[in-house]
Design an enzyme around this catalytic site. Sequence first.
Site, PDB file in Angstrom:
ATOM      1  N   SER A   1       0.864  -1.371  -0.017  1.00 47.32           N
ATOM      2  CA  SER A   1      -0.097   0.106  -0.084  1.00 47.32           C
ATOM      3  C   SER A   1       0.900   1.140  -0.028  1.00 47.32           C
ATOM      4  O   SER A   1       1.942   1.319   0.421  1.00 47.32           O
ATOM      5  CB  SER A   1      -1.042  -0.032   1.231  1.00 47.32           C
ATOM      6  OG  SER A   1      -1.862   1.387   1.412  1.00 47.32           O
TER       7      SER A   1
ATOM      8  N   TYR B   1      -1.586  -0.597  10.582  1.00 39.15           N
ATOM      9  CA  TYR B   1      -1.670  -0.792   8.957  1.00 39.15           C
ATOM     10  C   TYR B   1      -0.346  -0.336   8.314  1.00 39.15           C
ATOM     11  O   TYR B   1      -0.078  -0.860   7.538  1.00 39.15           O
ATOM     12  CB  TYR B   1      -2.856  -0.213   8.693  1.00 39.15           C
ATOM     13  CG  TYR B   1      -3.127  -0.540   7.204  1.00 39.15           C
ATOM     14  CD1 TYR B   1      -3.353  -1.625   6.802  1.00 39.15           C
ATOM     15  CD2 TYR B   1      -3.244   0.642   6.218  1.00 39.15           C
ATOM     16  CE1 TYR B   1      -3.823  -2.094   5.427  1.00 39.15           C
ATOM     17  CE2 TYR B   1      -3.371   0.402   4.829  1.00 39.15           C
ATOM     18  CZ  TYR B   1      -3.698  -0.972   4.499  1.00 39.15           C
ATOM     19  OH  TYR B   1      -4.129  -1.304   3.191  1.00 39.15           O
TER      20      TYR B   1
HETATM   21  N1  LIG Z   1      -8.765  -0.771  -0.392  1.00 32.17           N
HETATM   22  C1  LIG Z   1      -7.713   0.062  -0.322  1.00 32.17           C
HETATM   23  O1  LIG Z   1      -7.885   1.291  -0.290  1.00 32.17           O
HETATM   24  C2  LIG Z   1      -6.485  -0.457  -0.475  1.00 32.17           C
HETATM   25  C3  LIG Z   1      -5.334   0.401  -0.676  1.00 32.17           C
HETATM   26  C4  LIG Z   1      -4.017  -0.246  -0.730  1.00 32.17           C
HETATM   27  C5  LIG Z   1      -3.842  -1.444  -0.530  1.00 32.17           C
HETATM   28  N2  LIG Z   1      -4.913  -2.170  -0.130  1.00 32.17           N
HETATM   29  C6  LIG Z   1      -4.408  -3.617   0.120  1.00 32.17           C
HETATM   30  O2  LIG Z   1      -5.078  -4.624  -0.666  1.00 32.17           O
HETATM   31  C7  LIG Z   1      -5.081  -5.967  -0.377  1.00 32.17           C
HETATM   32  C8  LIG Z   1      -6.702  -6.158  -0.637  1.00 32.17           C
HETATM   33  O3  LIG Z   1      -7.771  -5.525   0.023  1.00 32.17           O
HETATM   34  P1  LIG Z   1      -9.094  -4.842  -0.469  1.00 32.17           P
HETATM   35  O4  LIG Z   1      -9.210  -3.783  -0.425  1.00 32.17           O
HETATM   36  O5  LIG Z   1      -9.306  -5.777  -1.849  1.00 32.17           O
HETATM   37  O6  LIG Z   1      -9.923  -5.639   0.723  1.00 32.17           O
HETATM   38  P2  LIG Z   1     -10.841  -6.663   1.053  1.00 32.17           P
HETATM   39  O7  LIG Z   1     -12.257  -6.493  -0.139  1.00 32.17           O
HETATM   40  O8  LIG Z   1     -11.463  -6.417   2.323  1.00 32.17           O
HETATM   41  O9  LIG Z   1     -10.099  -7.936   0.604  1.00 32.17           O
HETATM   42  C9  LIG Z   1      -9.208  -8.638   1.315  1.00 32.17           C
HETATM   43  C10 LIG Z   1      -9.109  -9.838   1.025  1.00 32.17           C
HETATM   44  O10 LIG Z   1      -7.883 -10.489   1.894  1.00 32.17           O
HETATM   45  C11 LIG Z   1      -8.707 -11.818   2.662  1.00 32.17           C
HETATM   46  N3  LIG Z   1      -8.212 -11.890   3.968  1.00 32.17           N
HETATM   47  C12 LIG Z   1      -8.168 -11.214   4.922  1.00 32.17           C
HETATM   48  N4  LIG Z   1      -7.539 -11.564   5.817  1.00 32.17           N
HETATM   49  C13 LIG Z   1      -7.287 -13.047   5.643  1.00 32.17           C
HETATM   50  C14 LIG Z   1      -6.887 -14.158   6.226  1.00 32.17           C
HETATM   51  N5  LIG Z   1      -6.192 -14.273   7.490  1.00 32.17           N
HETATM   52  N6  LIG Z   1      -6.448 -15.258   5.497  1.00 32.17           N
HETATM   53  C15 LIG Z   1      -6.773 -15.332   4.305  1.00 32.17           C
HETATM   54  N7  LIG Z   1      -7.213 -14.285   3.637  1.00 32.17           N
HETATM   55  C16 LIG Z   1      -7.496 -13.169   4.193  1.00 32.17           C
HETATM   56  C17 LIG Z   1     -10.013 -11.657   2.300  1.00 32.17           C
HETATM   57  O11 LIG Z   1     -10.599 -12.902   2.503  1.00 32.17           O
HETATM   58  P3  LIG Z   1     -11.349 -13.597   3.699  1.00 32.17           P
HETATM   59  O12 LIG Z   1     -11.812 -12.535   4.566  1.00 32.17           O
HETATM   60  O13 LIG Z   1     -12.641 -14.476   2.946  1.00 32.17           O
HETATM   61  O14 LIG Z   1     -10.284 -14.458   4.114  1.00 32.17           O
HETATM   62  C18 LIG Z   1     -10.309 -10.853   1.273  1.00 32.17           C
HETATM   63  O15 LIG Z   1     -10.351 -11.674   0.132  1.00 32.17           O
HETATM   64  C19 LIG Z   1      -4.832  -5.682   1.190  1.00 32.17           C
HETATM   65  O16 LIG Z   1      -3.752  -6.297   1.375  1.00 32.17           O
HETATM   66  C20 LIG Z   1      -4.921  -4.208   1.352  1.00 32.17           C
HETATM   67  O17 LIG Z   1      -4.287  -3.816   2.625  1.00 32.17           O
HETATM   68  C21 LIG Z   1      -6.124  -1.881  -0.193  1.00 32.17           C
END
Ligand SMILES: NC(=O)c1ccc[n+]([C@@H]2O[C@H](COP(=O)([O-])OP(=O)(O)OC[C@H]3O[C@@H](n4cnc5c(N)ncnc54)[C@H](OP(=O)(O)O)[C@@H]3O)[C@@H](O)[C@H]2O)c1
Length: 243
Positions: free
Chosen positions: A125, A138
């Site tokens: 991120s 985070y």
């Molecule tokens: N959204 C933003 O603004 C943003 C910005 C920069 C970076 N990111 C990063 O992008 C990545 C994806 O996030 P997203 O925004 O797409 O959020 P999201 O929709 O909440 O997706 C997160 C994913 O991670 C999985 N996950 C969480 N805990 C887990 C665990 N203990 N074991 C296995 N899988 C797990 C969840 O699956 P389950 O809950 O089904 O396990 C889900 O598929 C993250 O690393 C986040 O930090 C997001």
Amino acid sequence: MGASSGIGHEVARLLIGQGWTVGVAARRVEKLEDLRDCAPERVFTARIDVTDAHADEALCRFIERMGGLDLYFHAAGIGRKNPELQAETELKTMQTNALGFARMVGEAYRYFVLNGGGHIACITSIAGTKGMGPAPAYSATKAMQSTYLQALEQLAGNKRLNIHFTDIRPGFVDTPLLDNTSHFPMLMRTDKVALHILKAIEKQRHVCIIDCRWRMVTALWRRIPNWVWRRMRLIKNQDEHHH
Ligand SMILES: NC(=O)c1ccc[n+]([C@@H]2O[C@H](COP(=O)([O-])OP(=O)(O)OC[C@H]3O[C@@H](n4cnc5c(N)ncnc54)[C@H](OP(=O)(O)O)[C@@H]3O)[C@@H](O)[C@H]2O)c1
């Protein structure tokens, strides 16, 4: 890894569309079914929790079931604002984003060492650019992830291993990760971000900040002297007093 929602789900969908054989994993397997339905003969699903001490073994078995691995893509992560510094949120974030990350990326690395190489791409991120007051665990774990990838890339290079690394750093993306009570500036759509990610993987980019506006913002952040950063307000008053 982390394909049940948000960016990981969309990247998996695009890779399946491109004809890859794809293994999708997360804790909520029921949210992986629509992906399997896209191409049941070449989409594999697994329930893996990266915080489980045996998740590395589960990944190993999953790779065997799929018949090999060329690209390990890590999207699994959690994150939320925690201005009250609740202990549970901080520690759970560390468990998922730091320990879980090292566990899974380490397993993929060792697999590639033994099997002629491959590509490791991870969503970190822009939050790892600096320590961010509203979300300490985070931002710290995201910095850890980027530093870890940088270290592995040097290690693999020193050992002349054929392993490529891509550190993907998006700005705010409209996914369930963001709580919908606050306003997030320069919010991006998941489908657009996923397209950026596919291109970065294809081009074997080392670091990919998404998008160009966030590239400028993070370049500015890096130039802000520490004495100014310490005084910067990243939280609104309503966040401070909100319980
Ligand atoms: N959204 C933003 O603004 C943003 C910005 C920069 C970076 N990111 C990063 O992008 C990545 C994806 O996030 P997203 O925004 O797409 O959020 P999201 O929709 O909440 O997706 C997160 C994913 O991670 C999985 N996950 C969480 N805990 C887990 C665990 N203990 N074991 C296995 N899988 C797990 C969840 O699956 P389950 O809950 O089904 O396990 C889900 O598929 C993250 O690393 C986040 O930090 C997001």
